[in-house]
Design a protein around this motif. Structure first.
Motif, PDB file in Angstrom:
ATOM      1  N   GLY A   1     -31.008   3.150 -10.386  1.00 20.77           N
ATOM      2  CA  GLY A   1     -32.076   3.414  -9.416  1.00 20.77           C
ATOM      3  C   GLY A   1     -33.228   4.269  -9.946  1.00 20.77           C
ATOM      4  N   MET A   2     -33.153   4.710 -11.219  1.00 18.10           N
ATOM      5  CA  MET A   2     -34.218   5.602 -11.725  1.00 18.10           C
ATOM      6  C   MET A   2     -35.313   4.813 -12.406  1.00 18.10           C
ATOM      7  N   GLU A   3     -36.550   5.205 -12.143  1.00 16.80           N
ATOM      8  CA  GLU A   3     -37.664   4.486 -12.766  1.00 16.80           C
ATOM      9  C   GLU A   3     -38.566   5.409 -13.582  1.00 16.80           C
ATOM     10  N   ASP A   4     -38.630   6.690 -13.195  1.00 18.94           N
ATOM     11  CA  ASP A   4     -39.532   7.606 -13.876  1.00 18.94           C
ATOM     12  C   ASP A   4     -39.011   7.912 -15.298  1.00 18.94           C
ATOM     13  N   PRO A   5     -39.881   7.751 -16.320  1.00 22.97           N
ATOM     14  CA  PRO A   5     -39.418   7.922 -17.702  1.00 22.97           C
ATOM     15  C   PRO A   5     -38.735   9.252 -17.972  1.00 22.97           C
ATOM     16  N   GLU A   6     -39.334  10.351 -17.516  1.00 22.00           N
ATOM     17  CA  GLU A   6     -38.744  11.657 -17.827  1.00 22.00           C
ATOM     18  C   GLU A   6     -37.431  11.871 -17.075  1.00 22.00           C
ATOM     19  N   ILE A   7     -37.357  11.344 -15.848  1.00 19.47           N
ATOM     20  CA  ILE A   7     -36.094  11.468 -15.092  1.00 19.47           C
ATOM     21  C   ILE A   7     -34.999  10.651 -15.795  1.00 19.47           C
ATOM     22  N   LYS A   8     -35.374   9.478 -16.311  1.00 23.29           N
ATOM     23  CA  LYS A   8     -34.390   8.663 -17.055  1.00 23.29           C
ATOM     24  C   LYS A   8     -33.915   9.392 -18.308  1.00 23.29           C
ATOM     25  N   ARG A   9     -34.870   9.985 -19.055  1.00 22.95           N
ATOM     26  CA  ARG A   9     -34.501  10.732 -20.259  1.00 22.95           C
ATOM     27  C   ARG A   9     -33.535  11.869 -19.933  1.00 22.95           C
ATOM     28  N   LYS A  10     -33.844  12.576 -18.826  1.00 25.27           N
ATOM     29  CA  LYS A  10     -32.991  13.726 -18.459  1.00 25.27           C
ATOM     30  C   LYS A  10     -31.605  13.243 -18.050  1.00 25.27           C
ATOM     31  N   ALA A  11     -31.543  12.123 -17.316  1.00 22.54           N
ATOM     32  CA  ALA A  11     -30.237  11.580 -16.910  1.00 22.54           C
ATOM     33  C   ALA A  11     -29.449  11.179 -18.152  1.00 22.54           C
ATOM     34  N   PHE A  12     -30.151  10.586 -19.105  1.00 22.48           N
ATOM     35  CA  PHE A  12     -29.490  10.191 -20.349  1.00 22.48           C
ATOM     36  C   PHE A  12     -28.943  11.433 -21.052  1.00 22.48           C
ATOM     37  N   ARG A  13     -29.821  12.433 -21.176  1.00 20.10           N
ATOM     38  CA  ARG A  13     -29.447  13.641 -21.913  1.00 20.10           C
ATOM     39  C   ARG A  13     -28.234  14.331 -21.277  1.00 20.10           C
ATOM     40  N   ASP A  14     -28.257  14.458 -19.937  1.00 19.89           N
ATOM     41  CA  ASP A  14     -27.139  15.132 -19.270  1.00 19.89           C
ATOM     42  C   ASP A  14     -25.831  14.369 -19.463  1.00 19.89           C
ATOM     43  N   THR A  15     -25.900  13.047 -19.344  1.00 18.82           N
ATOM     44  CA  THR A  15     -24.686  12.229 -19.519  1.00 18.82           C
ATOM     45  C   THR A  15     -24.188  12.340 -20.959  1.00 18.82           C
ATOM     46  N   PHE A  16     -25.149  12.342 -21.886  1.00 18.21           N
ATOM     47  CA  PHE A  16     -24.797  12.436 -23.301  1.00 18.21           C
ATOM     48  C   PHE A  16     -24.053  13.750 -23.582  1.00 18.21           C
ATOM     49  N   TYR A  17     -24.620  14.863 -23.103  1.00 22.41           N
ATOM     50  CA  TYR A  17     -23.980  16.148 -23.389  1.00 22.41           C
ATOM     51  C   TYR A  17     -22.669  16.344 -22.634  1.00 22.41           C
ATOM     52  N   LYS A  18     -22.598  15.798 -21.425  1.00 24.81           N
ATOM     53  CA  LYS A  18     -21.332  15.904 -20.692  1.00 24.81           C
ATOM     54  C   LYS A  18     -20.236  15.148 -21.444  1.00 24.81           C
ATOM     55  N   THR A  19     -20.576  13.936 -21.884  1.00 22.99           N
ATOM     56  CA  THR A  19     -19.597  13.108 -22.602  1.00 22.99           C
ATOM     57  C   THR A  19     -19.190  13.794 -23.903  1.00 22.99           C
ATOM     58  N   LEU A  20     -20.196  14.293 -24.600  1.00 23.50           N
ATOM     59  CA  LEU A  20     -19.930  14.925 -25.884  1.00 23.50           C
ATOM     60  C   LEU A  20     -19.145  16.228 -25.703  1.00 23.50           C
ATOM     61  N   GLY A  21     -19.516  16.994 -24.679  1.00 21.06           N
ATOM     62  CA  GLY A  21     -18.821  18.258 -24.402  1.00 21.06           C
ATOM     63  C   GLY A  21     -17.329  18.013 -24.211  1.00 21.06           C
ATOM     64  N   LYS A  22     -17.008  16.914 -23.506  1.00 23.70           N
ATOM     65  CA  LYS A  22     -15.605  16.569 -23.253  1.00 23.70           C
ATOM     66  C   LYS A  22     -14.884  16.242 -24.569  1.00 23.70           C
ATOM     67  N   VAL A  23     -15.560  15.480 -25.419  1.00 23.35           N
ATOM     68  CA  VAL A  23     -14.962  15.106 -26.712  1.00 23.35           C
ATOM     69  C   VAL A  23     -14.708  16.361 -27.545  1.00 23.35           C
ATOM     70  N   ILE A  24     -15.701  17.256 -27.539  1.00 26.27           N
ATOM     71  CA  ILE A  24     -15.578  18.478 -28.341  1.00 26.27           C
ATOM     72  C   ILE A  24     -14.385  19.310 -27.871  1.00 26.27           C
ATOM     73  N   LYS A  25     -14.218  19.390 -26.552  1.00 24.57           N
ATOM     74  CA  LYS A  25     -13.076  20.157 -26.027  1.00 24.57           C
ATOM     75  C   LYS A  25     -11.763  19.500 -26.434  1.00 24.57           C
ATOM     76  N   GLU A  26     -11.711  18.173 -26.266  1.00 26.27           N
ATOM     77  CA  GLU A  26     -10.469  17.459 -26.612  1.00 26.27           C
ATOM     78  C   GLU A  26     -10.150  17.596 -28.100  1.00 26.27           C
TER      79      GLU A  26
END
Ligand code: XMP
Length: 328
Positions: A94-119
């Motif tokens: 549902g996101m169309e704004d470029p910066e909002i998309k980038r931020k959503a990407f970034r947050d998902t990326f770090y959340k996913t990575l944070g989990k891997v790092i902990k594991e």
């Protein structure tokens, strides 16, 4: 001051060894030059305590995740492939704004990575941030997903200690470091590809279907422009639609419409693809690649035949500045 590649490598190997000590590190790679060079540098410094993590976000080019993993395996570096396509598409829904998309990407990326790092119980994250990323983020041109401090993110909230060994370098120097470290040429000469992947090349909502269209178009333009060896060449899917003609008779191809075959045609609203090719040294400025007309025609022909929802193919003739290289 002239760049001394051997001195740079020596200095960075020392720095990585002394900072990480007996700890372990994760290098998040997109398979691009910057993160690949970081991975090899880190592996050289601390050996098997390095793990290269590749997050498959569903936004990569054709067959990219497997190709990248295989390249690192060949270099004897431990790899871990994380399938996270669903999470990224959910975050971008549902996101169309470029910066909002980038931020959503970034947050998902770090959340996913944070989990891997902990594991994995790793205590360091090595990032391939280079000088151009920092310069452009500081200028507010865009939010680079791999520049944390300028965008007010405290790495600790993601459970990470971060090392960015290439942050003083521009792309040509990074390639030279890669070459000197003995990376295969196809790795250090690889075309830049943005962290948020094909999401930067889909204007409007990023859905699996729309990403698939741009993925197919990207592989066509990359194949057809290969011999020209541009700094970057890619396809972008616009949000607008344009009228085109489809033939309702059997055996339809766009080519036989052009040649005046069957008259049983109907007008439809189809997708628009932009082809972009640029020459640049450091991505700060860029000129348009003068693609010969016959190659452009072939690209158009293949895209409209192989991706029937496309009714228009455009070629972008704008340099940077005033344009940027990517579209969002
Ligand atoms: P622009 O579009 O700003 O791109 O002229 C300059 C260079 O940066 C790449 N690029 C990105 N790389 N995350 C990245 O890691 C991003 O969000 C991003 N946006 C653009 C682009 O491909 C070009 O090489």
């Amino acid at each position: 001051m002239e760049f001394n590649v051997n001195e740079f490598i020596e200095e960075k190997l020392k720095e990585i060894k002394s900072k990480i000590g007996n700890g372990s590190a994760i290098v998040a790679t997109s398979g691009g030059v910057d993160s690949s060079v970081c991975a090899v540098l880190t592996h050289k410094a601390i050996g098997d305590k390095t793990t290269v993590v590749f997050i498959d976000d569903g936004l990569m080019r054709k067959n990219e995740p497997q190709k990248v993993i295989n390249e690192f395996k060949k270099l004897g570096i431990k790899t871990q492939l994380i399938n996270a396509e669903k999470k990224f598409f959910e975050a971008l829904r549902g996101m169309e704004d470029p910066e909002i998309k980038r931020k959503a990407f970034r947050d998902t990326f770090y959340k996913t990575l944070g989990k891997v790092i902990k594991e994995d119980k790793a205590n360091w994250l090595i990032q391939g941030t280079i000088k151009a990323d920092i310069v452009e983020t500081k200028k507010g041109i865009k939010t680079q997903h791999n520049v944390l401090e300028q965008i007010g993110i405290n790495p600790v909230t993601f459970g990470l200690k971060i090392l960015e060994p290439l942050r003083e370098l521009y792309k040509p120097e990074v390639r030279l470091v890669g070459k000197t470290l003995g990376l295969p040429e196809k790795m250090y000469e690889r075309m830049p590809f943005p962290g948020p992947g094909l999401a930067t090349r889909v204007i409007g909502e990023v859905t699996p279907e729309r990403v698939e269209i741009v993925r197919k178009a990207t592989s066509i333009v990359e194949e057809e422009a290969k011999d020209l060896n541009p700094f970057q060449v890619f396809a972008v899917l616009l949000k607008d639609k344009a009228t085109g003609i489809v033939n309702v008779a059997r055996g339809f191809t766009p080519r036989n419409v052009a040649e005046g075959f069957s008259l049983r045609q109907k007008r439809v609203l189809g997708n628009i693809i932009v082809v972009r090719a640029v020459e640049s040294k450091d991505a700060i400025t860029a000129d348009v690649t003068k693609i010969p007309w016959n190659i452009l025609e072939k690209i158009q022909n293949r895209i409209t035949i192989e991706i029937p929802s496309i009714t228009k193919v455009l070629f972008d003739i704008t340099p940077k500045p005033p344009s940027t290289i990517e579209y969002i």
